[in-house]
Design a protein around this motif. Structure first.
Motif, PDB file in Angstrom:
ATOM      1  N   VAL A 217       4.534   7.357   3.727  1.00 17.30           N
ATOM      2  CA  VAL A 217       5.098   6.502   2.681  1.00 17.30           C
ATOM      3  C   VAL A 217       4.736   7.004   1.293  1.00 17.30           C
ATOM      4  N   GLN A 218       3.448   7.315   1.072  1.00 16.14           N
ATOM      5  CA  GLN A 218       3.029   7.729  -0.266  1.00 16.14           C
ATOM      6  C   GLN A 218       3.366   9.186  -0.560  1.00 16.14           C
ATOM      7  N   LEU A 221       8.220   8.924   1.225  1.00 11.75           N
ATOM      8  CA  LEU A 221       9.199   7.846   1.077  1.00 11.75           C
ATOM      9  C   LEU A 221       9.298   7.318  -0.344  1.00 11.75           C
ATOM     10  N   ILE A 222       8.152   7.140  -1.008  1.00 10.04           N
ATOM     11  CA  ILE A 222       8.208   6.604  -2.363  1.00 10.04           C
ATOM     12  C   ILE A 222       8.907   7.559  -3.320  1.00 10.04           C
ATOM     13  N   GLY A 238       6.861  -3.180  -1.895  1.00 14.73           N
ATOM     14  CA  GLY A 238       5.525  -2.875  -1.393  1.00 14.73           C
ATOM     15  C   GLY A 238       4.677  -4.116  -1.204  1.00 14.73           C
ATOM     16  N   SER A 263       3.532  -0.837  10.712  1.00 13.79           N
ATOM     17  CA  SER A 263       4.643  -0.220   9.984  1.00 13.79           C
ATOM     18  C   SER A 263       4.887  -0.924   8.648  1.00 13.79           C
ATOM     19  N   LEU A 267       4.449   0.609   4.811  1.00 11.13           N
ATOM     20  CA  LEU A 267       5.449   0.443   3.752  1.00 11.13           C
ATOM     21  C   LEU A 267       4.824  -0.187   2.514  1.00 11.13           C
ATOM     22  N   MET A 270       3.399   1.610  -0.824  1.00 14.09           N
ATOM     23  CA  MET A 270       4.153   1.940  -2.041  1.00 14.09           C
ATOM     24  C   MET A 270       3.654   1.152  -3.245  1.00 14.09           C
TER      25      MET A 270
END
Length: 369
Positions: A217-218, A221-222, A238, A263, A267, A270
């Motif tokens: 995520v970090q 995804l972000i 987030g 999960s 997320l 973020m």
């Protein structure tokens, strides 16, 4: 207390509680003149009268509720009273940040005065966990906690007050988020064994899943979502994901539910870079180092506060001797802190692009100017 280690843990919990409560006093002091002039439209000389009235209200609540909280701690236990007082202080930060009228400010100071009247409960807690020989020196923790908090509160409030009278309270949102987020390293292993009867191997595998999720995520995804959604919406997603994760873990009773909620926890990772980014755009370029240092210090303090608080909550609501069996209580508390952080951070969430800094304005000047 059953051991020297548990005694030290209890004393640490008391010290942290006192530091946080006294920080609430000092945090607002540097920005109070600006906040009062904003709310009353009076010059500083006249607004000072209202400042005195606010101080009197706070002191009266301390005077009136000190014995009451001491008695409540005798009846219901020291830790529940101290934990409720910490939550009430968080609500006070929220009220202060959104004060639109002087009356609301008085409500906030009344609440903080009641919540801050915890020195009687804290002193009784110290007496409970100290031998007769050690009580005198351990009672010194009350003054030490107040002193440390009164150093940190004005220092943080004064620095952030340079960027608006409500900035210290917005920064409190990041402090609350960090305390909530550190619930994972604080109690996950104990919680997983108590609730799911996982072995050390099972716990290690679940922590690996958390690490992979956070890294994805970090690290990736972000970078994809933030440019499309903007920092405000990214922060909201987030925080909302964290709220779902904490609420679910508070009541989960099977391992597959825990993995599903991991999960959402991933997320929620973020929120940290989104928070940091939104704070940085409100600070001039030549003060970025100070801001990041302050954020790092707040995170470090949270790493001290969260383990003490969350393990105490877990111990209170777990095991055969618990009056109420609720091993997910630390995650419920974390969810409440996240909700408070979301409400405080609402103004930040409206920011969708970088605000101009003084250096930007200087760069845009033409030679003729």
């Amino acid at each position: 207390m059953r051991s020297g280690i548990s005694k030290r843990s209890a004393l640490g919990f008391i010290l942290v509680t006192l530091v946080l409560n006294s920080m609430g006093i000092g945090l607002m002091m540097p920005v109070m003149p600006s906040l009062l002039t904003e709310l009353t439209s009076l010059p500083v000389s006249e607004a000072a009268r209202w400042g005195g009235a606010l101080s009197v209200v706070y002191a009266l609540m301390q005077f009136a509720f000190g014995p009451t909280l001491g008695n409540l701690s005798d009846r219901f236990g020291r830790r529940p009273v101290l934990l409720v007082s910490m939550f009430a202080m968080a609500v006070d930060y929220l009220i202060m940040a959104f004060s639109w009228h002087l009356a609301v400010l008085f409500i906030g100071r009344t609440l903080s005065g009641v919540a801050g009247a915890t020195f009687s409960a804290a002193s009784a807690f110290i007496a409970d966990v100290s031998s007769k020989e050690d009580r005198a020196k351990n009672f010194g923790l009350v003054g030490a906690g107040f002193g440390v908090g009164f150093v940190l509160g004005p220092m943080i409030g004064g620095y952030l007050g340079e960027y608006g009278p409500r900035a210290p309270f917005y920064a409190a949102a990041i402090f609350l988020f960090d305390i909530a987020h550190y619930v994972y390293p604080s109690v996950w292993s104990y919680y997983a064994e108590e609730v799911f009867a996982w072995s050390p191997g099972d716990i290690g595998l679940s922590l690996a899943a958390v690490g992979v999720g956070f890294a994805f995520v970090q690290g990736y995804l972000i970078r994809v979502l933030e440019p499309k959604l903007g920092p405000g919406r990214t922060l909201f997603i987030g925080l909302a994901a964290n709220l779902v994760a904490f609420a679910g873990l508070a009541v989960a009773d099977t391992g597959w539910m825990a993995y599903l909620l991991i999960s959402f926890a991933a997320l929620g990772a973020m929120a940290t870079p989104a928070f940091t980014g939104l704070m940085s755009v409100r600070v001039p370029d030549n003060a970025q180092g100070e801001l990041q240092g302050l954020i790092a210090s707040a995170a470090g303090l949270s790493m001290v506060v969260s383990p003490l608080v969350m393990t105490q909550v877990f111990a209170t609501f777990s095991g055969p001797e618990a009056a109420i069996s609720f091993p997910g209580a630390p995650f419920a508390l974390a969810g409440v802190l996240i909700l408070a952080a979301m409400l405080i951070a609402l103004p930040f969430m409206r920011l969708q692009e970088r605000l101009p800094s003084p250096s930007d304005a200087a760069d845009r000047k033409t030679p003729a100017e």
